[in-house]
Each structure stands twice: as structure tokens, then as C-alpha cells.
Enzyme design. Structure first.
Site, mmCIF file in Angstrom:
data_model
loop_
_atom_site.group_PDB
_atom_site.id
_atom_site.type_symbol
_atom_site.label_atom_id
_atom_site.label_comp_id
_atom_site.label_asym_id
_atom_site.label_seq_id
_atom_site.Cartn_x
_atom_site.Cartn_y
_atom_site.Cartn_z
ATOM 1 C CG HIS A 59 1.254 -39.099 77.521
ATOM 2 N ND1 HIS A 59 1.344 -40.421 77.138
ATOM 3 C CD2 HIS A 59 0.795 -38.431 76.425
ATOM 4 C CE1 HIS A 59 0.963 -40.543 75.875
ATOM 5 N NE2 HIS A 59 0.627 -39.355 75.429
ATOM 6 C CD GLU A 93 -0.684 -41.013 82.909
ATOM 7 O OE1 GLU A 93 -1.905 -41.191 83.048
ATOM 8 O OE2 GLU A 93 -0.172 -40.561 81.851
ATOM 9 C CB CYS A 105 1.540 -45.316 76.913
ATOM 10 S SG CYS A 105 2.496 -43.789 76.707
ATOM 11 C CB CYS A 118 3.789 -42.790 81.215
ATOM 12 S SG CYS A 118 3.500 -41.432 80.070
#
Length: 363
Positions: free
Chosen positions: A93, A95, A127, A134
Site C-alpha cells: 500500500h 502509506e 489500514c 500501514c
């Protein structure tokens, strides 16, 4: 520090491999350059609309993750803008890439002490699932840099629904992150923030096209996100609410559309009475009353273990219409308690007046 990334100069900014071992992959169209800075961070309007659910609201689950970011000084001056995209080949992801230890933001702030505020504009809320972590990385980053403040704006909540297996982890992590308020702000993208994102990060959009009215479908989604993040974290979001300014712009079509929309679709689990049997056109524009968006000053503070999680922030909100007030009274807030108290006071004052009249009658 030994960075994990590699950065290369491009025509209008830089392109970054967040992990130097990444290579071109047939499974991911963005590999290996998942971070782009400056004007290289702009995406096409088509890509933006598909990923962020703009301008009609999110209509299907989004598997792609895209996060725009801004690095600013304490006075609000822009140091750098960019974006990070998810890696579908390695399932990473944005982040996680940005806030990785010895990663890109870690190095940027380590080498530039004028950066005091980070703003993220995400299509999905961060999440904390086992494969990503993250929010844990964001949390550790903030501990490492206590002078940094963070604002996170999202277009939809990610895996927070009760029937999702990891939703408990995500909700608990969001609560922990929100407990750092006012150093950390969690809020849906709405109102003028949409216009700001379009202006700064979307190519081929300029002039009056940037400031088109937000459509009803998108506005209702933003409002639902605001109530949902409040229910999860206990912290009222710093967001721009949807309110029709009928005095300056008497758009009766937009007003009828918003008030007659079946709100039970926008607020699952709640029962609302429709004022009209015909659903409105979700493409009808909505006029916004904007709350000023200010950068928070840098704060040198640590996490207080005795600090309560449920934090209520009192903001001077614009006056709401009669229909909106009726709808909001049906939501599980503290308004009902306050109403009972006010009613009891009114009843007590009425009894006192009757007693006074009786005394005067006896005289």
C-alpha cells in the site's frame, strides 16, 4: 541513514523506486516507480475519477490505492508535493511505502528540518492488516518525529465493515491514530478539498472546471464517511459539511434532490422517512458552505496513556436547514439527552410560574 529507495530526475519532478530491489513487473503497471514528485505526480482525470469515485460517489469496491501528499512548513508554504501508488505485484500500500523506516518521507524530513506538516489525500483510509501495517508505520513515524503534524483525508473507508475479517484491527488502529488529535486529523475529502486536489494533482483540468459544484451523490458519500469515522474513532472529523446556501444561490432543484434522497441508502442501519417517492438525480450540484482549512501548528507532545480515546471537538458549524436537523436527530448522538434536559427545565420553569400565579391568587 541508509535509504531503501532510489530517486531519479524526470522532466517535471522526480520518480522514485520506494524499494531499490523493485524491478519492472508485468503484474503491476506502476512498477518500479511508485512515488512521483512535483508535476510528475499528476494523474489523468479518468484515472482520478475511477480511483477516487469522483464526481458521483464510490459505486464499487476499489482495489487500487493512490495517495497524494503535500509536505509543508509551519507557515503553510509548500516544500514538495507528490503521489504514491500501490504495488499490485507485491501487494504493498502507498502509506506503507511512504512511512517505511529509512523510506522516502523518513529521508525527506531527516534532510529538511523545515517540514512540519504532512497532508495525505487517499482514495482509501489507511489500514493495519498483517500484510501492510500501514497505520503502525505511520504511528512509529510520528513518534520518531514529534514535531510533525499529519492530516489524512480519504474518499472512502477501507475494510472497516463488520463482516470483513480484519475490520477489528483496522478500526482499532484508526482509533489509536485518531487519539493523537490535534496532532493527527482523520477526515473525509469533501467540499473545497476536492477542488484543491483537482487543482494540484490532476492533469488536463483548469479554470472553471476545477471549481464545478460537488454533485449530490458524492456529497452524500462524504457525509456518510464523516459520520462513520466519528462512530469508529469517537473523534468528530475536521470536515466541510454539505449545506445548501439558498440565500446566495437559490438552486431549488439541488435542494429538493438532497432533501428527497432516500437517506437510508447513505446511512445503513438507520431508518429515514422520504419526503418524496422519487429518488433524485445524483448528478444534481450541491452548494457548499466551507469551513476554513488551516494547517495545525507543530506540537511537541507525547502520547498520554491516561488520555481518553473519545474526544469531542466543538466547532462552530453553519446553521442547518430544518430537514437536515430532523434527519440528524435520528442519528445516535447526544442530542436526545440534551433535548430531554431542556424539556425538563422548561417543565420546571412552567410549574414555577403556575405556583407563582396560585400564590398571587390567594393574596
Amino acid at each position: 541513514m541508509e535509504p531503501t529507495y532510489e530517486e531519479y530526475l524526470a522532466n517535471h519532478g522526480t520518480i522514485v523506486k520506494p524499494y531499490y530491489w523493485l524491478s519492472f513487473s508485468l503484474d503491476c503497471s506502476n512498477c518500479p516507480y511508485h512515488i512521483r514528485t512535483g508535476e510528475e505526480a499528476r494523474v489523468s482525470l479518468t484515472e482520478f475519477c475511477q480511483i477516487f469515485g469522483f464526481p458521483y460517489g464510490t459505486t464499487y469496491p476499489q482495489t487500487k490505492h493512490l495517495t497524494f501528499y503535500e509536505l509543508k512548513t509551519s507557515s503553510g508554504s509548500l516544500v514538495q508535493k507528490g503521489h504514491a501508488s500501490s504495488c499490485t505485484g507485491n501487494y504493498i500500500h502507498p502509506e506503507s511505502m511512504l512511512f517505511e523506516m529509512n523510506g522516502y518521507l523518513d529521508s525527506a524530513i531527516y534532510n529538511n528540518d523545515s517540514i512540519r506538516h504532512i497532508i495525505l489525500y487517499c482514495n482509501n483510509s489507511p489500514c493495519n492488516e498483517a500484510n501492510h501495517c500501514c497505520i503502525s508505520k505511520v504511528y512509529n513515524f510520528l513518534i520518531t518525529y514529534p514535531g510533525i503534524t499529519l492530516s489524512i483525508y480519504f474518499s472512502q473507508l477501507y475494510h472497516t465493515e463488520m463482516d470483513f475479517p480484519a475490520s477489528a484491527w483496522n478500526r482499532e488502529a484508526l482509533r489509536s491514530l485518531a487519539s493523537l488529535w490535534p496532532r493527527v486529523v482523520l477526515s473525509p475529502i469533501s467540499g473545497g478539498i476536492w477542488h484543491s486536489v483537482l487543482h494540484s494533482f490532476v492533469s488536463g483540468v483548469s479554470g472553471s472546471h476545477v471549481f464545478q459544484p460537488i454533485l449530490t451523490g458524492r456529497a452524500l458519500t462524504d457525509r456518510y464517511n464523516a459520520y462513520e469515522i466519528n462512530a469508529i474513532t469517537g473523534v468528530k472529523p475536521f470536515f466541510t459539511d454539505v449545506l445548501l446556501h439558498t440565500k446566495r444561490n437559490p438552486n431549488t432543484k439541488a435542494q429538493m434532490a438532497l432533501e428527497s434522497y432516500p437517506l437510508n441508502n447513505a446511512f445503513p442501519g438507520q431508518s429515514f422517512q422520504m419526503t418524496s417517492g422519487i429518488p433524485p438525480d445524483l448528478r444534481a450540484p450541491v452548494v457548499f458552505v466551507l469551513l476554513p482549512l488551516r494547517d495545525l501548528p507543530p506540537m511537541h507532545m507525547g502520547q498520554d496513556p491516561n488520555k481518553p480515546r473519545n474526544i469531542i471537538r466543538h466547532l462552530n458549524m453553519p446553521q442547518m436547514s430544518f430537514q437536515e436537523t430532523k434527519d440528524l436527530e435520528r442519528l445516535p448522538t447526544r442530542r436526545s439527552v440534551e433535548t430531554v434536559e431542556i424539556t425538563e427545565r422548561f417543565a420546571s420553569s412552567k410549574q414555577a410560574e403556575e405556583k407563582t400565579k396560585k400564590k398571587k391568587g390567594k393574596k
